[in-house]
Design an enzyme around this catalytic site. Structure first.
Site, mmCIF file in Angstrom:
data_model
loop_
_atom_site.group_PDB
_atom_site.id
_atom_site.type_symbol
_atom_site.label_atom_id
_atom_site.label_comp_id
_atom_site.label_asym_id
_atom_site.label_seq_id
_atom_site.Cartn_x
_atom_site.Cartn_y
_atom_site.Cartn_z
ATOM 1 N N ASP A 17 1.670 -17.823 85.285
ATOM 2 C CA ASP A 17 3.559 -18.062 84.884
ATOM 3 C C ASP A 17 3.921 -17.483 86.036
ATOM 4 O O ASP A 17 5.010 -18.046 86.159
ATOM 5 C CB ASP A 17 3.695 -17.158 83.543
ATOM 6 C CG ASP A 17 5.133 -17.332 82.894
ATOM 7 O OD1 ASP A 17 5.265 -17.890 82.005
ATOM 8 O OD2 ASP A 17 6.141 -16.667 84.126
ATOM 9 N N ALA A 65 7.228 -20.176 81.547
ATOM 10 C CA ALA A 65 6.950 -21.574 82.029
ATOM 11 C C ALA A 65 5.440 -21.540 81.314
ATOM 12 O O ALA A 65 4.984 -22.815 80.838
ATOM 13 C CB ALA A 65 6.316 -21.638 82.890
ATOM 14 N N ASP A 66 4.683 -20.724 80.677
ATOM 15 C CA ASP A 66 3.657 -19.872 79.799
ATOM 16 C C ASP A 66 3.888 -20.653 78.701
ATOM 17 O O ASP A 66 3.764 -21.639 78.072
ATOM 18 C CB ASP A 66 2.804 -19.417 79.134
ATOM 19 C CG ASP A 66 1.726 -18.245 80.447
ATOM 20 O OD1 ASP A 66 1.229 -19.415 81.013
ATOM 21 O OD2 ASP A 66 1.933 -16.674 80.755
ATOM 22 N N ARG A 67 4.868 -20.278 77.627
ATOM 23 C CA ARG A 67 5.900 -20.784 76.461
ATOM 24 C C ARG A 67 6.264 -22.489 76.625
ATOM 25 O O ARG A 67 6.396 -23.294 75.921
ATOM 26 C CB ARG A 67 6.865 -19.776 76.320
ATOM 27 C CG ARG A 67 6.210 -18.825 75.973
ATOM 28 C CD ARG A 67 7.748 -17.383 75.582
ATOM 29 N NE ARG A 67 6.397 -16.540 74.808
ATOM 30 C CZ ARG A 67 6.371 -15.921 73.966
ATOM 31 N NH1 ARG A 67 5.733 -16.655 73.403
ATOM 32 N NH2 ARG A 67 5.444 -14.568 74.373
ATOM 33 N N GLY A 117 3.957 -24.940 76.548
ATOM 34 C CA GLY A 117 2.436 -24.476 75.241
ATOM 35 C C GLY A 117 3.306 -25.458 74.646
ATOM 36 O O GLY A 117 2.969 -26.128 74.342
#
Length: 417
Positions: free
Chosen positions: A143, A172-174, A177
C-alpha cells in the site's frame, strides 16, 4: 422465526488464495454477498492475523474485520500433494483469486492454464502490483509503495506543510480490492450469459493512478496542457476541519447559495459581494483566502453553537469523530451499523454491518472470521476427499487442521503482492 434469505451470490464458490489486505478485502465483500469463500492459507497463516491486539493467537482485530464470511483451510502448496489438493478444490470453484506474484504461482503449477484444465469456465483473478506487460511487472507492491507511486504523498505535501505523508488508511489496498470485486461480478455475469470463464488481471499501480488522477489531472488532460494539474480546492492548505472555540467541526460551504446563507447567518452579508466569494470560479482562484477567512470566523464560536447555526442555515456539516467517539454517533446507532457479536473463539466483539440496504437479498456476515485451518477437513470432505485421504494429507503435512501452527515464515507469504 423468519428464515434469513440467502445472499445474492449464494451458490458461488470462491477459492481465495490472497493474503494481507487487498485480496482479503475483496473476498470479504463476496462473502458478505453470500458467496462461499474458502480462504486457502499457508501453514503459518495470513500475516494479518498478527496485526493488532487479540484475545487468542493469530486472531487480531484487523483479521476479524477483513475475513468474516469465510472458511479457512490450510494447504502447503509447496508440497505436490498440496498442489494437487488445491487443483481438486479449484474444479469445484467458480472463482479463483490470488495476490501471489504470477511467476510464483506458475512455479507452483497453479497458473491459469493448469486451473482451466480442471475448470474450463473458472473466473481466474490475479491481483498484481503492476500490469504484467510493463517493466515493473516483477516488483513487489504494498500500500505505501502504491500510494507514493500514484502521487498521494506529493499531494498531501502540497496541501500541508510540504512534508510528504501517506494517508493513514490502507487506501490503495481497499480501493483496488473494490475494483477487483467489480471485475469478478462482471465476469460472472458474462459467464452466465455465454458460459465462458476468463483470466483477469487487476494491477494496483494502474488502478490507483486512475483513481487519483480523476481528481487531479486537471489541465494536464489537454494537449498542450492548460495548467500544472491539481484540483485547487482539494489541495488548499486550509482544507481541513475548522477549529472552533472549543474543538473542531467539519463543514463544506460549496454552492453560491450556501455561501450567501453562511454570511447571512454570521451577520456578514456584505462578504458575498467580495469578488473572491462571488462564484465558484472566483472561490477556486482564491481558495486559500476563502478557506482562511472561513477559518477565522469559525474560531469565534463553540462547536455546539456552530452545529445549531449551520443546521438552521442548511449548510452541510458533520462532527469530527475520533476512533473513541465514532461508535457513539447517533446516526450509526440508529441504523444499527455497529453490532454486538459473539465470536466462538474470541468472545464478545464489535462487528460492522454491510452498509447497503436490500429489499430481498440483504447481504450480511455469514460467519465469524475463522481460526487458522478451522475448516480444512470440512472443505475437503465437501469436495469428495474420503476420510482416509484427508487423514493422509494431514499426517504428511500438506494439509493442517486448526491449532497446528508452525512459527516459521514460508516463502509463499513473502511472494504475496
Amino acid at each position: 422465526m423468519n428464515e434469513i434469505p440467502p445472499g445474492p451470490l449464494a451458490g458461488i464458490r470462491v477459492l481465495d488464495l490472497t493474503s494481507v489486505l487487498m485480496g482479503p478485502f475483496a473476498t470479504l465483500q463476496l462473502g458478505d454477498l453470500g458467496a462461499d469463500v474458502i480462504k486457502v492459507e499457508p501453514p503459518e497463516g495470513d500475516i494479518v492475523r498478527e496485526i493488532g491486539p487479540g484475545r487468542g493467537p493469530k486472531m487480531g482485530g484487523m483479521f476479524l474485520h477483513t475475513n468474516r464470511s469465510k472458511r479457512s483451510i490450510v494447504i502447503d502448496l509447496k508440497r505436490p500433494e498440496g498442489r494437487d489438493a488445491l487443483l481438486r478444490l479449484a474444479a469445484t470453484a467458480d472463482v479463483m483469486i490470488f495476490n501471489m506474484r504470477p511467476k510464483a504461482l506458475a512455479r507452483l503449477g497453479l497458473d491459469y492454464g493448469s486451473v482451466r484444465a480442471v475448470r474450463p469456465d473458472i473466473v481466474f483473478v490475479g491481483l498484481v502490483g503492476f500490469g504484467q506487460e510493463g517493466p515493473y511487472a516483477a516488483r513487489p507492491a504494498y500500500d505505501d509503495l502504491i500510494q507514493g507511486a500514484s502521487g498521494v504523498p506529493a499531494l498531501v505535501a502540497a496541501a500541508s506543510d510540504g512534508t510528504p505523508r501517506y494517508v493513514p488508511v490502507n487506501i490503495a489496498d481497499r480501493v483496488v480490492g473494490l475494483f477487483a470485486v467489480q471485475a469478478i461480478l462482471a465476469a460472472l455475469f458474462h459467464r452466465q450469459r455465454t458460459g465462458e470463464g476468463q483470466e483477469i488481471e487487476v494491477p494496483m499501480f494502474e488502478t490507483m493512478t486512475g483513481f487519483v488522477l480523476g481528481d487531479h489531472l486537471g489541465g494536464l488532460t489537454y494537449r498542450p496542457p492548460l495548467d500544472a494539474g491539481g484540483y485547487a480546492r482539494l489541495m488548499s492548505r486550509h482544507r481541513r476541519p475548522y477549529q472552533t472555540a472549543d474543538g473542531h467541526i467539519c463543514v463544506l460551504i460549496y454552492t453560491d447559495k450556501q455561501w450567501r446563507s453562511f454570511f447571512a447567518a454570521v451577520g456578514s452579508p456584505d462578504l458575498i459581494e467580495d469578488p473572491r466569494f462571488r462564484n465558484l470560479k472566483a472561490r477556486l482562484r482564491h481558495i486559500d483566502e476563502v478557506y482562511g477567512e472561513a477559518g477565522r470566523i469559525f474560531r469565534t464560536r463553540t462547536t455546539a453553537e456552530w452545529r445549531d447555526v449551520l443546521e438552521r442555515a442548511d449548510i452541510p456539516n458533520m462532527p469530527m469523530h475520533t476512533l473513541a467517539t465514532i461508535q457513539d454517533d447517533p446516526h450509526l446507532k440508529a441504523v444499527g451499523f455497529f453490532e454486538a457479536a459473539e465470536h466462538p473463539a474470541e468472545g464478545p466483539v464489535v462487528s460492522m454491518r454491510v452498509p447497503s440496504r436490500w429489499s430481498r437479498t440483504q447481504p450480511r456476515a455469514g460467519r465469524p472470521a475463522p481460526r487458522l485451518g478451522e475448516h480444512s477437513r470440512e472443505v475437503l470432505a465437501e469436495a469428495g476427499f474420503p476420510d482416509r485421504e484427508i487423514a493422509a494429507l494431514v499426517a504428511g503435512g500438506a494439509v493442517r487442521e486448526g491449532g497446528t501452527v508452525p512459527e516459521e515464515m514460508s516463502d509463499r507469504q513473502e511472494e504475496a503482492v
